[in-house]
Design an enzyme around this catalytic site. Structure first.
Site, short mmCIF file in Angstrom:
data_model
loop_
_atom_site.label_atom_id
_atom_site.label_comp_id
_atom_site.label_asym_id
_atom_site.label_seq_id
_atom_site.Cartn_x
_atom_site.Cartn_y
_atom_site.Cartn_z
N ILE A 43 66.88 -26.07 -32.56
CA ILE A 43 67.52 -27.27 -32.12
C ILE A 43 66.60 -28.34 -33.05
CG2 ILE A 43 67.55 -28.94 -30.32
CD1 ILE A 43 67.49 -26.57 -28.20
N GLU A 44 67.39 -28.89 -34.07
CA GLU A 44 66.84 -29.64 -34.87
C GLU A 44 66.67 -31.11 -34.33
OE1 GLU A 44 68.76 -29.33 -38.55
OE2 GLU A 44 67.70 -27.33 -39.06
N CYS A 53 62.07 -23.94 -32.90
CA CYS A 53 63.02 -22.57 -33.33
C CYS A 53 63.62 -22.04 -32.19
CB CYS A 53 61.87 -21.68 -34.05
SG CYS A 53 60.89 -22.43 -35.22
N GLU A 55 63.42 -18.79 -31.63
CA GLU A 55 62.70 -17.89 -30.71
C GLU A 55 62.00 -18.64 -29.53
OE1 GLU A 55 62.85 -18.76 -33.86
OE2 GLU A 55 62.32 -16.60 -34.96
N CYS A 93 56.09 -19.54 -34.05
CA CYS A 93 56.66 -18.76 -33.03
C CYS A 93 55.84 -17.38 -32.83
CB CYS A 93 58.30 -18.38 -33.48
SG CYS A 93 59.46 -19.77 -33.14
ZN LIG Z 1 59.52 -20.59 -35.37
#
Ligand SMILES: [Zn+2]
Length: 130
Positions: A43-44, A53, A55, A93
């Site tokens: 999700i930017e 990210c 993950e 992550c």
């Molecule tokens: Zn990441």
């Protein structure tokens, strides 16, 4: 659930990505020890730094549902032109996942030719911990 089935869940999750800036879509599927699969996608954000990210969105969803033990994480990514590409988890992550793993978490990375399998320990051998 087989590794290939979990990877297919990650591939499906790429469709949920919000990636208007990079158009780099990532999906993750996290298999908890309970047997439940939690999916996530990147999700930017216009600030870039607030981007999250796939993950971590999968992990956070799982933790919010009460899960704390995990077996396998699958990650898939698609470039802007729709071409699949291998995308191992980033350093943030890896560290975030280490909070919920002794390093034995299996990580499956989708590649254009199939999949590659690692453990979290392979990807983050000296995780920070208190
Ligand atoms: Zn990441």
């Amino acid at each position: 659930m087989t590794d290939r089935e979990l990877l297919l869940e990650a591939i499906r999750a790429t469709e949920k990505a919000y990636a208007p800036y990079s158009r780099f879509r990532v999906g993750a599927a996290l298999l908890a020890r309970s047997g439940t699969v939690y999916t996530g996608a990147n999700i930017e954000n216009a600030s870039y730094g607030a981007t999250v990210c796939a993950e971590r969105t999968a992990l956070w969803q799982a933790v919010l549902c009460g899960e704390k033990e995990f077996d396998t994480l699958a990650v898939a990514a698609v470039q802007a032109d729709g071409t699949p590409i291998a995308a191992p988890p980033c350093g943030i992550c890896r560290q975030t996942l280490s909070e919920f793993s002794d390093g034995s978490l299996r990580i499956i990375i989708g590649t254009p030719d199939g999949l590659r399998t690692f453990t979290l320990r392979d990807l983050l051998p000296e995780a920070f911990g208190l």
